[in-house]
Write a protein that holds these residues in place. Structure first.
Motif, PDB file in Angstrom:
ATOM      1  N   ALA A 169     -39.734 -22.082 -21.821  1.00  0.00           N
ATOM      2  CA  ALA A 169     -40.498 -21.201 -22.688  1.00  0.00           C
ATOM      3  C   ALA A 169     -39.541 -20.256 -23.383  1.00  0.00           C
ATOM      4  O   ALA A 169     -38.619 -19.709 -22.755  1.00  0.00           O
ATOM      5  N   LEU A 170     -39.736 -20.099 -24.676  1.00  0.00           N
ATOM      6  CA  LEU A 170     -38.900 -19.210 -25.472  1.00  0.00           C
ATOM      7  C   LEU A 170     -39.734 -18.040 -25.969  1.00  0.00           C
ATOM      8  O   LEU A 170     -40.882 -18.223 -26.409  1.00  0.00           O
ATOM      9  N   ALA A 171     -39.143 -16.852 -25.919  1.00  0.00           N
ATOM     10  CA  ALA A 171     -39.806 -15.643 -26.413  1.00  0.00           C
ATOM     11  C   ALA A 171     -38.909 -15.030 -27.487  1.00  0.00           C
ATOM     12  O   ALA A 171     -37.867 -14.459 -27.188  1.00  0.00           O
ATOM     13  N   LEU A 172     -39.260 -15.220 -28.684  1.00  0.00           N
ATOM     14  CA  LEU A 172     -38.663 -14.568 -29.867  1.00  0.00           C
ATOM     15  C   LEU A 172     -37.149 -14.654 -30.002  1.00  0.00           C
ATOM     16  O   LEU A 172     -36.531 -13.616 -30.267  1.00  0.00           O
ATOM     17  N   PRO A 173     -36.449 -15.690 -30.115  1.00  0.00           N
ATOM     18  CA  PRO A 173     -36.571 -17.002 -29.500  1.00  0.00           C
ATOM     19  C   PRO A 173     -35.631 -17.107 -28.304  1.00  0.00           C
ATOM     20  O   PRO A 173     -34.839 -18.037 -28.227  1.00  0.00           O
ATOM     21  N   VAL A 174     -35.664 -16.132 -27.436  1.00  0.00           N
ATOM     22  CA  VAL A 174     -34.797 -16.103 -26.260  1.00  0.00           C
ATOM     23  C   VAL A 174     -35.384 -16.995 -25.174  1.00  0.00           C
ATOM     24  O   VAL A 174     -36.600 -17.015 -24.959  1.00  0.00           O
ATOM     25  N   LEU A 175     -34.510 -17.748 -24.488  1.00  0.00           N
ATOM     26  CA  LEU A 175     -34.959 -18.601 -23.395  1.00  0.00           C
ATOM     27  C   LEU A 175     -35.405 -17.724 -22.233  1.00  0.00           C
ATOM     28  O   LEU A 175     -34.591 -17.072 -21.580  1.00  0.00           O
ATOM     29  N   ALA A 176     -36.702 -17.755 -21.942  1.00  0.00           N
ATOM     30  CA  ALA A 176     -37.260 -16.868 -20.922  1.00  0.00           C
ATOM     31  C   ALA A 176     -37.385 -17.542 -19.560  1.00  0.00           C
ATOM     32  O   ALA A 176     -37.205 -16.891 -18.522  1.00  0.00           O
ATOM     33  N   GLU A 177     -37.695 -18.829 -19.544  1.00  0.00           N
ATOM     34  CA  GLU A 177     -37.880 -19.562 -18.291  1.00  0.00           C
ATOM     35  C   GLU A 177     -37.634 -21.035 -18.538  1.00  0.00           C
ATOM     36  O   GLU A 177     -37.780 -21.523 -19.661  1.00  0.00           O
ATOM     37  N   ASN A 178     -37.247 -21.756 -17.504  1.00  0.00           N
ATOM     38  CA  ASN A 178     -37.023 -23.200 -17.661  1.00  0.00           C
ATOM     39  C   ASN A 178     -37.077 -23.883 -16.313  1.00  0.00           C
ATOM     40  O   ASN A 178     -37.110 -23.230 -15.257  1.00  0.00           O
ATOM     41  N   ALA A 179     -37.071 -25.220 -16.364  1.00  0.00           N
ATOM     42  CA  ALA A 179     -37.095 -26.044 -15.153  1.00  0.00           C
ATOM     43  C   ALA A 179     -36.666 -27.453 -15.506  1.00  0.00           C
ATOM     44  O   ALA A 179     -36.900 -27.926 -16.624  1.00  0.00           O
ATOM     45  N   SER A 180     -36.012 -28.114 -14.577  1.00  0.00           N
ATOM     46  CA  SER A 180     -35.708 -29.546 -14.679  1.00  0.00           C
ATOM     47  C   SER A 180     -36.411 -30.248 -13.537  1.00  0.00           C
ATOM     48  O   SER A 180     -36.478 -29.718 -12.418  1.00  0.00           O
ATOM     49  N   PHE A 181     -36.938 -31.441 -13.792  1.00  0.00           N
ATOM     50  CA  PHE A 181     -37.713 -32.124 -12.776  1.00  0.00           C
ATOM     51  C   PHE A 181     -37.702 -33.620 -13.029  1.00  0.00           C
ATOM     52  O   PHE A 181     -37.333 -34.087 -14.120  1.00  0.00           O
ATOM     53  N   THR A 182     -38.079 -34.382 -12.035  1.00  0.00           N
ATOM     54  CA  THR A 182     -38.232 -35.829 -12.157  1.00  0.00           C
ATOM     55  C   THR A 182     -39.698 -36.183 -11.943  1.00  0.00           C
ATOM     56  O   THR A 182     -40.418 -35.483 -11.221  1.00  0.00           O
ATOM     57  N   ARG A 183     -40.114 -37.251 -12.573  1.00  0.00           N
ATOM     58  CA  ARG A 183     -41.489 -37.733 -12.444  1.00  0.00           C
ATOM     59  C   ARG A 183     -41.483 -39.218 -12.126  1.00  0.00           C
ATOM     60  O   ARG A 183     -40.611 -39.960 -12.603  1.00  0.00           O
ATOM     61  N   THR A 184     -42.466 -39.650 -11.370  1.00  0.00           N
ATOM     62  CA  THR A 184     -42.690 -41.074 -11.093  1.00  0.00           C
ATOM     63  C   THR A 184     -44.022 -41.472 -11.698  1.00  0.00           C
ATOM     64  O   THR A 184     -45.015 -40.740 -11.563  1.00  0.00           O
ATOM     65  N   GLY A 185     -44.048 -42.621 -12.360  1.00  0.00           N
ATOM     66  CA  GLY A 185     -45.275 -43.093 -12.977  1.00  0.00           C
ATOM     67  C   GLY A 185     -45.275 -44.605 -13.080  1.00  0.00           C
ATOM     68  O   GLY A 185     -44.660 -45.303 -12.271  1.00  0.00           O
ATOM     69  N   TYR A 186     -45.953 -45.106 -14.094  1.00  0.00           N
ATOM     70  CA  TYR A 186     -46.021 -46.557 -14.292  1.00  0.00           C
ATOM     71  C   TYR A 186     -45.731 -46.888 -15.746  1.00  0.00           C
ATOM     72  O   TYR A 186     -45.782 -46.028 -16.639  1.00  0.00           O
ATOM     73  N   THR A 187     -45.412 -48.156 -15.991  1.00  0.00           N
ATOM     74  CA  THR A 187     -45.172 -48.636 -17.339  1.00  0.00           C
ATOM     75  C   THR A 187     -45.780 -50.018 -17.518  1.00  0.00           C
ATOM     76  O   THR A 187     -45.807 -50.822 -16.577  1.00  0.00           O
TER      77      THR A 187
END
Length: 255
Positions: A169-187
């Motif tokens: 999330a960016l606030a005016l336009p400073v990086l305020a919060e972030n996260a990296s993650f992995t997901r499992t799904g289907y294709t």
């Protein structure tokens, strides 16, 4: 006596002419008789392969805010939807087996890279922009195909998919919060493959990847005091992530 002499002379002349014709015929080039063609077996799809691909990727997200720091949103805030696209590329390895004349079954492992970025304004919080990054995907799929021609394979595929992704999330336009993650799904997907030369094939395919809707925590960067100190839990969202791929590629087949 004269008749006998004439006959002998005529026979000698005929012999001379025949001898000359035979000698001339011997000097003429002989006609070449081409050997009958040898029937070649139709190409088999059985075997393993290694290759690369390139194409376009799209992502689509939708998120709801379920909490901020220790505060729980009831009901959740609609943080909005986003979509993006980028050039992607990667590689694949797999094996196929041809059976019942024209049917082919196989297994494939594929990975594609290329950051797909999307963003949207967060309506409940003016001045805040949500941003998402789909960094790379990996797939393990089974495929079933039918040889519509000896060298042309039509196939469908499906299996498990993984994604490495990020949210911020960016606030005016400073990086305020972030996260990296992995997901499992289907294709699921499908395509066409063509053997254009011994050991080589090209293909085109489409894939749809769905990573479901899951809760994700975003952590403060410390750059915006209202979001908390660096590393503190700032936002909790419910994020749905989907992706599509349109690829072309080449395989080298060890058959």
């Amino acid at each position: 006596m004269l008749r006998s002499s004439a006959i002998v002379s005529l026979a000698a002349a005929v012999g001379t002419v025949l001898g000359s014709c035979a000698s001339l015929a011997a000097d003429l080039p002989r006609a070449y008789t081409k050997a009958p063609p040898v029937d070649q077996a139709p190409p088999s799809w059985s075997g393993c392969y290694l290759g690369g691909n390139v194409g376009a990727g799209w992502d689509k997200t939708h998120s709801d805010g379920t909490g901020f720091a220790s505060e729980v949103f009831v009901p959740p805030f609609d943080y909005g939807s986003s979509s993006g696209s980028a050039v992607i590329g990667g590689g694949q390895i797999g094996c196929d087996y041809q059976f019942a004349s024209n049917w082919i079954i196989g297994i494939q492992v594929k990975a594609d890279f290329g950051k797909i970025t999307s963003s949207n304004a967060v309506a409940p919080f003016p001045g805040i922009t949500a941003s998402y990054q789909l960094k790379n995907t990996e797939e393990v799929t089974a495929r079933l195909g039918y040889a519509v021609a000896p060298a042309v394979l039509a196939y469908v595929k499906g299996g498990v998919a993984w994604a490495n992704a990020g949210a911020s999330a960016l606030a005016l336009p400073v990086l305020a919060e972030n996260a990296s993650f992995t997901r499992t799904g289907y294709t699921v997907g499908g395509g066409l493959e063509w053997k254009f030369a011994p050991g080589w094939s090209v293909f085109g395919e489409y894939n749809y990847l769905d990573f479901g809707t899951k809760s994700t925590n975003l952590y403060a960067t410390g750059l915006i005091p209202a979001f908390g100190t660096a590393g503190a839990l700032a936002d909790t969202i419910s994020l749905r992530l989907r992706s599509q791929e349109a690829l072309v590629g080449v395989n080298y087949r060890f058959d």
